[in-house]
Motif scaffolding. Structure first.
Motif, PDB file in Angstrom:
ATOM      1  N   VAL A 163       0.875  -1.173   0.000  1.00 41.43           N
ATOM      2  CA  VAL A 163       0.000   0.000   0.000  1.00 41.43           C
ATOM      3  C   VAL A 163       0.911   1.222   0.000  1.00 41.43           C
ATOM      4  CG1 VAL A 163      -1.862   1.244   1.159  1.00 41.43           C
ATOM      5  CG2 VAL A 163      -1.761  -1.261   1.302  1.00 41.43           C
ATOM      6  N   SER A 164       0.856   1.999  -1.054  1.00 42.59           N
ATOM      7  CA  SER A 164       1.774   3.127  -1.187  1.00 42.59           C
ATOM      8  C   SER A 164       1.298   4.329  -0.383  1.00 42.59           C
ATOM      9  CB  SER A 164       1.912   3.528  -2.654  1.00 42.59           C
ATOM     10  OG  SER A 164       0.729   4.183  -3.094  1.00 42.59           O
ATOM     11  N   LYS A 165       2.210   5.254  -0.172  1.00 45.71           N
ATOM     12  CA  LYS A 165       1.846   6.479   0.531  1.00 45.71           C
ATOM     13  C   LYS A 165       0.800   7.270  -0.246  1.00 45.71           C
ATOM     14  CE  LYS A 165       5.667   9.327  -1.275  1.00 45.71           C
ATOM     15  NZ  LYS A 165       6.857  10.112  -0.879  1.00 45.71           N
ATOM     16  N   HIS A 166       0.813   7.173  -1.564  1.00 45.52           N
ATOM     17  CA  HIS A 166      -0.173   7.880  -2.382  1.00 45.52           C
ATOM     18  C   HIS A 166      -1.570   7.291  -2.158  1.00 45.52           C
ATOM     19  CE1 HIS A 166       2.909  10.159  -4.531  1.00 45.52           C
ATOM     20  NE2 HIS A 166       3.611   9.037  -4.578  1.00 45.52           N
ATOM     21  N   GLN A 167      -1.652   5.976  -2.078  1.00 45.85           N
ATOM     22  CA  GLN A 167      -2.938   5.342  -1.799  1.00 45.85           C
ATOM     23  C   GLN A 167      -3.445   5.722  -0.410  1.00 45.85           C
ATOM     24  OE1 GLN A 167      -1.228   1.408  -2.806  1.00 45.85           O
ATOM     25  NE2 GLN A 167      -3.127   1.042  -3.930  1.00 45.85           N
ATOM     26  N   GLU A 222      -4.739   9.356  -0.490  1.00 47.60           N
ATOM     27  CA  GLU A 222      -6.015   9.420  -1.198  1.00 47.60           C
ATOM     28  C   GLU A 222      -7.150   8.864  -0.350  1.00 47.60           C
ATOM     29  OE1 GLU A 222      -5.228   7.360  -4.810  1.00 47.60           O
ATOM     30  OE2 GLU A 222      -3.842   8.902  -5.558  1.00 47.60           O
ATOM     31  N   ALA A 223      -6.873   7.797   0.397  1.00 48.95           N
ATOM     32  CA  ALA A 223      -7.893   7.250   1.299  1.00 48.95           C
ATOM     33  C   ALA A 223      -8.216   8.218   2.419  1.00 48.95           C
ATOM     34  CB  ALA A 223      -7.419   5.920   1.885  1.00 48.95           C
ATOM     35  N   SER A 275      -4.014  14.185  -0.813  1.00 50.96           N
ATOM     36  CA  SER A 275      -2.933  13.701  -1.665  1.00 50.96           C
ATOM     37  C   SER A 275      -1.609  13.972  -0.977  1.00 50.96           C
ATOM     38  CB  SER A 275      -2.956  14.399  -3.023  1.00 50.96           C
ATOM     39  OG  SER A 275      -2.614  15.777  -2.867  1.00 50.96           O
ATOM     40  N   GLY A 292      -6.063   8.272   6.275  1.00 53.21           N
ATOM     41  CA  GLY A 292      -5.957   7.317   5.186  1.00 53.21           C
ATOM     42  C   GLY A 292      -5.517   5.944   5.639  1.00 53.21           C
ATOM     43  N   GLN A 322      -7.602   2.557   5.064  1.00 53.83           N
ATOM     44  CA  GLN A 322      -7.003   1.453   4.319  1.00 53.83           C
ATOM     45  C   GLN A 322      -6.969   0.179   5.169  1.00 53.83           C
ATOM     46  OE1 GLN A 322      -5.887   0.924   1.299  1.00 53.83           O
ATOM     47  NE2 GLN A 322      -5.674   2.906   0.322  1.00 53.83           N
TER      48      GLN A 322
END
Length: 410
Positions: free
Chosen positions: A50-54, A57-58, A62, A82, A86
């Motif tokens: 699970v990336s930091k971007h995901q 976004e959660a 951003s 986030g 997640q």
């Protein structure tokens, strides 16, 4: 094949070596790992699951917005939202069986939100440089979280911090393998108390309710016990509650061992029937091994043990407690019966005991009757809360509600 999968979360830009070591220790024991990066500025040495971007976004934002905020606290709160979302999504999808989060103060702040997003019974471990610290308010600590002090772990791997990390790897995987989650095969009754030396009703009530086919969970109302009780109430886990030890409300009002602002509200909001009594309402609890707080120095105290001491509230403070309890119960959307033992509300306040205050008890009872919300039914009892007459009446109310369909039958 692996039997259990653990979510390993942390800032992979600054703690890549430590998180990788922790992940490899879990894998080395036959466990599976999903990694989650909650960093903002840097990049991990290898992509995470699970990336930091995901994560950002959660959290409704951003990574660029977190960076542009120019404030590490704002950025980390984005990542905390986030990460919590997640983690819950992964758990609901059957992707993880437990979670472990690594961090200093920033990572621990996030870890509390992430762990709070998961239900009771899911293994939750926080390995932190500030474990067991008073930095963490009780209302933010999940009911069944486990903490391990990350000794020597502020920056980089070493033999001291490896000892903590390797134990943590074994602990979270072992917990995921061993946990027996709440069965929910019988209606669950939530009850609060303060220990048999001061409140004794559960000794009679628990077996009687079990004979009727119910499961009973008794929560120790000393801050964290109240948090566990409230978290389950908020989930709608209880068929009914017997909230007979609300002194955490008094503690919150007067600076004692608080269970949070929402104590005595979640059952009512969730539509759970409540039988309520004011056990230990007259006490404010503080840490026994510290000096008596100045605000409580002029009143009688009872040293329960070396950890916990209780001080007596004044008559006016008791009136304030009564109004607060009634205000909270007035928000309920399900039946509420308040049993008011006019003979006393804990073993230490009986006539002749060291915390007896007949005038204070009378003031409280008068205020309860005056402030009782119209949606609740108040019953004065000419008995002490530890008398058989109290437990008998509590069971009568319970049985009446079962017969009327207010409480579901087993």
């Amino acid at each position: 094949m692996t039997d259990k999968t653990i979510l390993v979360a942390g800032t992979f830009d600054t703690k890549d070596d430590e998180l990788t070591y922790l992940s490899n220790r879990i894998r080395g024991q036959g466990g599976g790992v999903l990694t989650m990066d909650v960093s903002v500025l840097g990049e991990p040495s290898q992509p995470t699951d699970v990336s930091k971007h995901q994560v950002a976004e959660a959290g409704g934002s951003s990574i660029q917005a977190a960076i542009d905020s120019g404030d590490e606290n704002t950025a980390m709160q984005i990542m905390a939202r986030g990460a919590a979302a997640q983690a819950r999504s992964l758990y609901d999808a059957g992707g993880i069986d437990g979670v472990i989060v690594l961090g200093g103060t920033m990572g621990t702040d996030l870890a509390l939100d992430l762990c709070a997003a998961l239900p009771l019974g899911v293994p939750k471990y926080i390995v932190s440089t500030v474990s067991f610290s008073p930095l963490m308010p009780p209302e933010r600590i999940p009911a069944d979280v486990q903490m391990i002090l990350w000794a020597g772990g502020l920056y980089g791997l070493n033999s001291v911090c490896k000892a903590a990390l390797s134990q943590a790897a074994g602990a979270v995987l072992g917990a995921a393998r061993a946990v027996e989650k709440p069965a929910r095969d019988r209606p669950l009754i939530g009850m609060t108390s303060f220990g048999k030396t001061v409140l004794r009703y559960m000794v009679t009530l628990k077996p009687e309710l079990e004979k009727r086919g119910y499961e009973v969970a008794v929560f120790h109302a000393t801050g964290m016990g109240g948090r566990a009780f409230e978290s389950l109430a908020a989930e709608g886990a209880f068929a009914a509650v017997m909230d007979f030890a609300p002194q955490e409300v008094s503690n919150h009002l007067f600076g004692g061992l608080s269970a949070g602002e929402d104590r005595m509200t979640n059952a009512g909001r969730a539509g759970i029937p409540q039988i309520v009594a004011p056990g230990c309402y007259d006490l404010v609890d503080f840490i026994g091994w510290q000096e008596t707080p100045a605000r409580l120095a002029d009143r009688p105290v009872h040293a329960h043990n070396r950890l916990l001491t209780s001080a007596v509230l004044t008559a006016e403070e008791r009136r304030q407690v009564a109004r607060t309890i009634c205000d909270k119960l007035g928000q309920a959307v399900a039946p509420v019966t308040i049993l008011l033992p006019r003979g006393g509300c804990n073993e230490w306040d009986r006539p002749g005991a060291d915390l007896h205050d007949a005038g204070g008890l009378a003031a409280f009872c008068d205020e309860m009757m005056a402030a009782c919300p119209p949606t609740a039914r108040l019953e004065p009892l000419e008995a002490h809360i530890n008398d058989a007459a109290f437990t008998a009446r509590a069971l009568e109310v319970f049985d009446d509600w079962v017969a009327a369909g207010v409480i579901p039958r087993p």
